[in-house]
Design a protein around this motif. Structure first.
Motif, PDB file in Angstrom:
ATOM      1  N   MET A 145      79.914  26.488  21.370  1.00  0.00           N
ATOM      2  CA  MET A 145      80.210  27.890  22.153  1.00  0.00           C
ATOM      3  C   MET A 145      80.378  27.577  23.541  1.00  0.00           C
ATOM      4  SD  MET A 145      76.569  30.247  21.152  1.00  0.00           S
ATOM      5  CE  MET A 145      77.477  31.849  21.923  1.00  0.00           C
ATOM      6  N   THR A 146      80.227  26.375  24.086  1.00  0.00           N
ATOM      7  CA  THR A 146      80.565  26.238  25.429  1.00  0.00           C
ATOM      8  C   THR A 146      81.386  24.838  25.741  1.00  0.00           C
ATOM      9  OG1 THR A 146      78.668  24.584  25.663  1.00  0.00           O
ATOM     10  CG2 THR A 146      78.243  27.018  25.902  1.00  0.00           C
ATOM     11  N   SER A 147      81.928  24.936  26.818  1.00  0.00           N
ATOM     12  CA  SER A 147      83.025  23.673  27.024  1.00  0.00           C
ATOM     13  C   SER A 147      82.157  22.644  27.855  1.00  0.00           C
ATOM     14  CB  SER A 147      84.177  24.459  27.827  1.00  0.00           C
ATOM     15  OG  SER A 147      83.985  24.653  28.960  1.00  0.00           O
ATOM     16  N   ARG A 148      82.993  21.563  27.857  1.00  0.00           N
ATOM     17  CA  ARG A 148      82.537  20.568  29.051  1.00  0.00           C
ATOM     18  C   ARG A 148      82.773  20.947  30.352  1.00  0.00           C
ATOM     19  NH1 ARG A 148      85.328  15.539  31.448  1.00  0.00           N
ATOM     20  NH2 ARG A 148      83.332  14.419  32.077  1.00  0.00           N
ATOM     21  N   ALA A 149      83.892  21.839  30.650  1.00  0.00           N
ATOM     22  CA  ALA A 149      83.986  22.125  31.863  1.00  0.00           C
ATOM     23  C   ALA A 149      82.837  22.724  32.601  1.00  0.00           C
ATOM     24  CB  ALA A 149      85.325  23.024  32.130  1.00  0.00           C
ATOM     25  N   GLN A 150      82.179  23.822  31.614  1.00  0.00           N
ATOM     26  CA  GLN A 150      81.126  24.441  32.110  1.00  0.00           C
ATOM     27  C   GLN A 150      79.797  23.487  32.448  1.00  0.00           C
ATOM     28  OE1 GLN A 150      81.169  27.138  28.496  1.00  0.00           O
ATOM     29  NE2 GLN A 150      80.865  28.930  29.717  1.00  0.00           N
ATOM     30  N   PHE A 151      79.737  22.802  31.767  1.00  0.00           N
ATOM     31  CA  PHE A 151      78.672  21.831  31.812  1.00  0.00           C
ATOM     32  C   PHE A 151      78.815  20.871  33.321  1.00  0.00           C
ATOM     33  CE2 PHE A 151      76.287  17.630  31.509  1.00  0.00           C
ATOM     34  CZ  PHE A 151      75.069  18.021  31.160  1.00  0.00           C
ATOM     35  N   VAL A 152      79.798  20.382  33.445  1.00  0.00           N
ATOM     36  CA  VAL A 152      80.210  19.499  34.459  1.00  0.00           C
ATOM     37  C   VAL A 152      80.204  20.385  35.872  1.00  0.00           C
ATOM     38  CG1 VAL A 152      82.249  18.144  35.550  1.00  0.00           C
ATOM     39  CG2 VAL A 152      81.656  17.696  32.985  1.00  0.00           C
ATOM     40  N   GLU A 153      80.865  21.406  35.928  1.00  0.00           N
ATOM     41  CA  GLU A 153      80.847  22.240  37.179  1.00  0.00           C
ATOM     42  C   GLU A 153      79.693  22.742  37.324  1.00  0.00           C
ATOM     43  OE1 GLU A 153      85.367  23.976  35.548  1.00  0.00           O
ATOM     44  OE2 GLU A 153      83.698  25.386  36.074  1.00  0.00           O
ATOM     45  N   THR A 154      78.721  23.200  36.344  1.00  0.00           N
ATOM     46  CA  THR A 154      77.439  23.395  36.873  1.00  0.00           C
ATOM     47  C   THR A 154      76.628  22.554  37.609  1.00  0.00           C
ATOM     48  OG1 THR A 154      77.227  24.796  34.801  1.00  0.00           O
ATOM     49  CG2 THR A 154      75.034  24.374  35.844  1.00  0.00           C
ATOM     50  N   PHE A 155      76.919  21.367  37.381  1.00  0.00           N
ATOM     51  CA  PHE A 155      76.248  20.256  38.053  1.00  0.00           C
ATOM     52  C   PHE A 155      77.004  19.342  39.049  1.00  0.00           C
ATOM     53  CE2 PHE A 155      74.215  20.925  33.812  1.00  0.00           C
ATOM     54  CZ  PHE A 155      73.170  21.489  34.222  1.00  0.00           C
ATOM     55  N   ALA A 156      78.143  19.915  39.490  1.00  0.00           N
ATOM     56  CA  ALA A 156      79.079  19.288  40.447  1.00  0.00           C
ATOM     57  C   ALA A 156      78.324  18.941  41.566  1.00  0.00           C
ATOM     58  CB  ALA A 156      80.298  19.906  40.597  1.00  0.00           C
ATOM     59  N   GLU A 157      77.598  19.904  42.175  1.00  0.00           N
ATOM     60  CA  GLU A 157      76.748  19.769  43.471  1.00  0.00           C
ATOM     61  C   GLU A 157      75.428  19.035  43.380  1.00  0.00           C
ATOM     62  OE1 GLU A 157      76.926  23.251  45.742  1.00  0.00           O
ATOM     63  OE2 GLU A 157      79.136  23.084  45.838  1.00  0.00           O
ATOM     64  N   SER A 158      74.785  19.524  42.464  1.00  0.00           N
ATOM     65  CA  SER A 158      73.316  18.768  42.362  1.00  0.00           C
ATOM     66  C   SER A 158      73.258  17.665  41.649  1.00  0.00           C
ATOM     67  CB  SER A 158      72.454  19.857  41.602  1.00  0.00           C
ATOM     68  OG  SER A 158      72.791  19.913  40.224  1.00  0.00           O
TER      69      SER A 158
END
Ligand SMILES: Cc1cc2nc3c(=O)[nH]c(=O)nc-3n(C[C@H](O)[C@H](O)[C@H](O)COP(=O)(O)OP(=O)(O)OC[C@H]3O[C@@H](n4cnc5c(N)ncnc54)[C@H](O)[C@@H]3O)c2cc1C
Ligand code: SF4
Length: 526
Positions: A145-158
């Motif tokens: 249901m979700t993409s790698r980009a959604q995961f990576v971007e969510t945690f790009a800063e933290s």
């Protein structure tokens, strides 16, 4: 000839125009049994052929639960028949060798294969040489249901992987359970509402039974015969192996489970193995049911938000989050600054109790019995009984993971490894969990009726409580500074030296007695 081969043979296209030669061929792994996404959904069946592999070979040898084997084999065979009926040509290969070894000659003969990306790291790794040599072309896996980009971007800063942040992001991106940019009901999670004990009301639904046909019978005969040394009980009437079985299970889940899914999500009982859990994990993980469709169906139900949101969080949040964590770390072979997946240095062997030798701890024995009976257990029994106890006993997390992998029908590397290593045992430290999920008898007593049947008393002499305090004492330094552990560590600080000695003695006694395959009893307790 076997019933399966006979049925398949009768459905195969003849050589000629619609025959195998002129077709575009796909490899369909045993966990992508769907024609709702990918080329099987979009290209004419008469132009397609699929290769299916029936192999018991695994990179890490495992002697799987009989029910798990039966579901895998019967589902693959039924999928072959279903696709042949649609007009898809089938190449059904049987062997006992690595995936690449079995596929390479077939891919050469057919002029190359396409496949949706494998979910399991094991399979991606095994097939990589064929991908590199151009024999296999990898397409996006559309079951997710979700993409790698959604995961990576969510945690790009933290840089810290947390399920709730990922889940909020996915809810916002998809608009699911959102109204004017705000979560329906005013909150993203209704987890705090979902912690009720179950005392028999409303009655828990009985899971469905499925028709036993010639293919299922053939598979169960095979397993009872040459694979009879595999553990667990095989029940042919509990094999949702066909497309119709999957629909039966999901209809049952929607009607009988979902309305009460939320409130009793954390409850456990001797009277019901599933309570209001849906049992869909095995079919989600082998592709028979797709997460997106399940979420849509649940959104269409008129049920309390705590149940609706609770289920959607499991499927769209936890399930997707776990697979991204596994993929990002190549199955924890590459850990960002965390070394080996054994953060707490646990090295004890898994006690025979997990294989069915009675331990004297009723909660453990009951949950283990259920798993070997069915290959199923719901989340809280996995987390707060099996993993909790293994963690308190300092069992090697890898050994526990391998046990889960063998014992549960729904276990695949991308889901079992993060759940056991990350969530169940804190073996990955705070990589994606904020604290270890450990508890004493109080939790099990509060959320289940197991203690009523136990020789130990949860309030007086249950060894699990001592094991819990001893765990905190052993890992006090490592857990210091963790805000979610502050309260228990403050309680620990108030304990006397004598109490700590007793807790330690209880742990040593429990480890030794269980390792020897003997029962713990209140009379022998230190
Ligand atoms: C130690 C441990 C090991 C686990 N091993 C597995 C495993 O091998 N395979 C597996 O599918 N799940 C695993 N889980 C997650 C969860 O326990 C099962 O998905 C769930 O119990 C399956 O039963 P159900 O279908 O009745 O779930 P329900 O309670 O009805 O939940 C609905 C669905 O949500 C999904 N889900 C919920 N929690 C998780 C989660 N933490 N990770 C992934 N999906 C989730 C599942 O697909 C599940 O079918 C594990 C959890 C723990 C704590
Ligand atoms: S008393 Fe302790 S060992 Fe017995 S069922 Fe309760 S928690 Fe488990």
């Amino acid at each position: 000839m076997s019933a399966f081969r006979e049925a398949l043979g009768g459905l195969q296209p003849e050589r000629g125009e619609a025959g195998p030669a002129g077709r575009r061929w796909l490899y369909v792994p045993a966990d992508q049994l769907t024609d709702h996404v990918g080329p099987l959904a979009t290209e004419p069946p008469g132009e397609l052929g699929i290769v299916l592999l029936e192999t018991l070979w695994r990179p890490r040898p495992r002697v799987d639960h009989k029910q798990k084997l039966a579901l895998a084999l019967a589902s693959l065979r039924h999928f072959a028949i279903e696709q042949a009926r649609r007009g898809v040509a089938i190449r059904y290969e049987v062997g006992d060798a690595p995936y690449a070894e079995l596929l390479e000659p077939v891919a050469r003969e057919l002029g190359g294969l396409r496949m949706m990306e494998a979910a399991e790291y094991e399979m991606r790794e095994s097939l990589e040489p064929l991908v590199q040599s151009g024999l296999i072309e990898v397409l996006p896996n559309e079951t997710w249901m979700t993409s790698r980009a959604q995961f990576v971007e969510t945690f790009a800063e933290s840089g810290r992987w947390r399920m709730d942040a990922f889940y909020r992001r996915v809810r916002r991106d998809s608009g699911i359970l959102m109204e004017s940019g705000k979560p329906v009901g005013g909150r993203f999670s209704f987890d705090p509402e979902n912690r009720r004990r179950w005392s028999g009301e409303p009655p828990a639904p009985e899971p469905p039974r499925f028709p036993v046909d010639a293919i299922k019978r053939e598979v169960t005969d095979l397993i009872d015969g040459s694979l009879g040394h595999h553990p667990g009980r095989l029940d042919p009437a509990r094999l949702p192996a066909t497309r119709a079985d999957a629909e039966t299970l999901w209809s049952w889940a929607l009607e009988a489970c979902l309305p009460c899914f939320g409130p009793f999500e954390d409850a456990m009982s001797v009277d019901s193995r599933n309570l209001f859990h849906t049992r869909v994990s095995a079919l989600l993980n082998n592709g028979r049911l797709l997460a997106r469709r399940l979420v849509e169906d649940v959104l269409a139900l008129d049920i309390p938000i705590a149940s609706q949101e609770g289920f959607i969080r499991q499927v769209m949040g936890w399930r997707e989050f776990m697979r991204h964590v596994h993929a990002e770390t190549d199955g924890f072979r590459r850990l960002p600054s965390h070394g080996q997946p054994n953060a707490l240095g646990a090295r004890e062997p898994l006690p025979p109790a997990y294989w069915g030798t009675p331990s004297g701890l009723f909660c453990l024995d009951r949950v283990v019995e259920d798993v070997w009976e069915t290959g199923y257990g719901h989340h809280i029994t996995r987390l707060m009984v099996l993993s909790n106890l293994a963690t308190l006993l300092a069992v090697d997390p890898r050994e526990l993971t391998d046990w889960f992998w063998v014992a549960y029908v729904d276990a695949y590397d991308w889901v079992v490894e993060p759940n056991v290593l990350g969530m169940g045992t804190f073996a990955l430290g705070d990589l994606f969990m904020t604290k270890p999920y450990v508890s004493g008898a109080a939790y099990i007593h509060r959320m289940s009726d197991y203690c009523d049947s136990c020789r130990f008393s949860p309030k007086k002499d249950c060894p699990i409580t001592d094991l819990y305090w001893d765990f905190l004492a052993r890992h006090e330094k490592a857990l210091e500074g963790n805000p979610r552990m502050a309260m228990p560590l403050r309680s620990l600080a108030r304990q006397s030296g004598d109490r700590r000695k007793r807790d330690r003695a209880t742990r040593l006694w429990a480890q030794r007695t269980l390792a020897e395959g003997r029962r713990l009893s209140p009379e022998e307790r230190p």
